[in-house]
Design a protein around this motif. Sequence first.
Motif, short mmCIF file in Angstrom:
data_model
loop_
_atom_site.label_atom_id
_atom_site.label_comp_id
_atom_site.label_asym_id
_atom_site.label_seq_id
_atom_site.Cartn_x
_atom_site.Cartn_y
_atom_site.Cartn_z
N GLU A 461 29.66 29.40 41.05
CA GLU A 461 28.67 29.76 40.60
C GLU A 461 29.82 31.36 41.01
OE1 GLU A 461 24.45 30.37 41.04
OE2 GLU A 461 24.60 29.28 39.57
N ARG A 462 30.28 31.42 42.49
CA ARG A 462 31.04 32.18 43.67
C ARG A 462 31.84 31.71 42.94
NH1 ARG A 462 27.62 30.01 47.78
NH2 ARG A 462 29.36 28.89 48.57
N GLY A 463 33.04 31.13 42.95
CA GLY A 463 34.75 31.12 41.98
C GLY A 463 35.03 30.56 43.23
N THR A 464 34.54 29.87 44.11
CA THR A 464 35.15 28.83 45.75
C THR A 464 34.88 27.32 44.68
OG1 THR A 464 33.33 29.99 47.05
CG2 THR A 464 34.33 27.83 48.42
N LEU A 465 34.48 26.72 44.33
CA LEU A 465 35.35 25.65 43.34
C LEU A 465 35.61 26.03 41.93
CD1 LEU A 465 32.91 22.88 45.12
CD2 LEU A 465 35.36 23.63 45.34
N SER A 466 35.93 25.16 41.49
CA SER A 466 36.16 25.00 40.02
C SER A 466 35.87 23.48 39.44
CB SER A 466 38.49 24.37 39.26
OG SER A 466 38.35 23.47 40.32
N LEU A 467 35.25 23.35 38.18
CA LEU A 467 35.16 22.12 38.01
C LEU A 467 35.61 20.90 38.28
CD1 LEU A 467 34.41 23.35 33.98
CD2 LEU A 467 32.43 22.77 35.71
N ARG A 468 37.16 20.27 38.08
CA ARG A 468 37.58 20.05 38.92
C ARG A 468 37.32 19.58 40.23
NH1 ARG A 468 42.17 21.59 38.38
NH2 ARG A 468 43.35 20.22 36.26
#
Length: 507
Positions: A461-468
């Motif tokens: 949600e924070r954008g720290t991680l992508s789905l990959r």
Amino acid sequence: MTLGRSWAVALVGLAAHVVEVEAHLAPSLPAFTLVGLPDAALAEARDRVRAAVTSSGLPWPNRRITVNLSPAALPKSGSGFDLAIAVATLAAAGLPDAERAGAVVHLGELGLDGRLRPVRGVLPAVAAAVAAGHPRVVVPAANLAEARLVPGALVVGAASLAEVAALYGAPVAVPDLPAVGAEAPPGPAQEDCGDLADVLGQDDARHCLEVAAAGGHHLLMVGAPGTGKTMLAARLPGLLPDLDEAAAVEVTSVHSVAGTFDPGAGLVRRPPFEDPHHTATPASVVGGGSGLPRPGAASRAHRGVLFLDEAPEFTSAVLQTLRQPLEHGEVVLHRAAGAARYPARFQLVLAANPCPCGRAVGRGLDCTCRSEQRRRYFARLSGPLLDRVDVQVELEPARAAGRAGDGSAVVARRVAAARAAQEQRLRTTPWRTNSEVPGRWLRDRLGPDRAAVADLDRALERGTLSLRGVDRVLRVAWTLADLDGRAAPTRSDIGRALLLRTRGHGA
């Protein structure tokens, strides 16, 4: 007899295709025509075959000779068809027993004096011939040891064309010619990788190296010069288990095509290690060349380690071409003559300085780089590339009081135990290690409880991680559980995996 047959093998990438070689003699003006999509090297076989036949004391048929390589739509390259063309031509002239010669696969390049010269790719070629129902194969004497590595192959090694013709009853005296030796491979296939106990301190980096070895994960190490990045990377192959039979044959086939295989040592049983210089071109790393391309360092590192030291110094073209093999485990090279596929399921290890001067550690008081220089330097490692790297670690400066940790043998036993747990869990799937397993399969194994992945949901949600990135964190979490002997990862394992991926930032 005006029609003679033989068999050869065409290599397109690592895929081998059995080719029927037909030679037809017509009562017309003497000529030699070669059809069936030959490349330039193969088209020159006309002159090599004619000179080799006459040098061997065999009569050359003064007729119109047409040689067809079937299937005609398949691109064919290299000089490995010379022997098959010569045998088919002589069989059409009635010199050797055409029936016996037509049942054998012939591989080898001919010299002008009639001697047989070794060729590349004999291992996958002989394996394809056996699989296609042609177990009888004749190869140059220098390729005999390599060809005999294929189970079920009935291989004969010959030093000259005259010796091959005599095998089929041709009336020819076999000259006493010295056999052409095999070319020495360019460097050892596997050097001594040293012991992990040589690296003092760096407990976090050593742990990351063990996790990467246990699950087959990609690794990024960032640290100042002299912190041990290169030493750690060089010791990774020593932590990996031996290759199983299928992987050994596949890796050996790649090195055979690349010309880096030493048949005297048998199949390649240890994971290979490739460390190209940062001035390497894209063609040398992922493969290339005129006509059908040859495998590069990425394919030669298949089932092993590809190490890029000073990774930001590599050109953007080299780094971006690695994205396909990192995602799919193979390299597909398209050329005008066709497309070649080479396996490239390697572990990528990147080593980088924190800035151009390399001294931006701690508070960076000794660093002479401006802030925009630091950002520009590390930005050469693009986001899409780093998104495919599972484990990232920052190395602290070496300490005089740093202690020696476990040696490679001790760590390798823990890695082997973790790999055994993965093999048991994945025995009914096409995957071998956690790094290959799709995220959906891993999530389904966790069950419906979302509490274990709550940290991942917040990072997404924070954008720290992508789905990959979420899938790759789960893969590392499963590896951590395997190393600790647990049947499934806990929320703590997932949190630790998230820290390993983000180098402790944004977890």
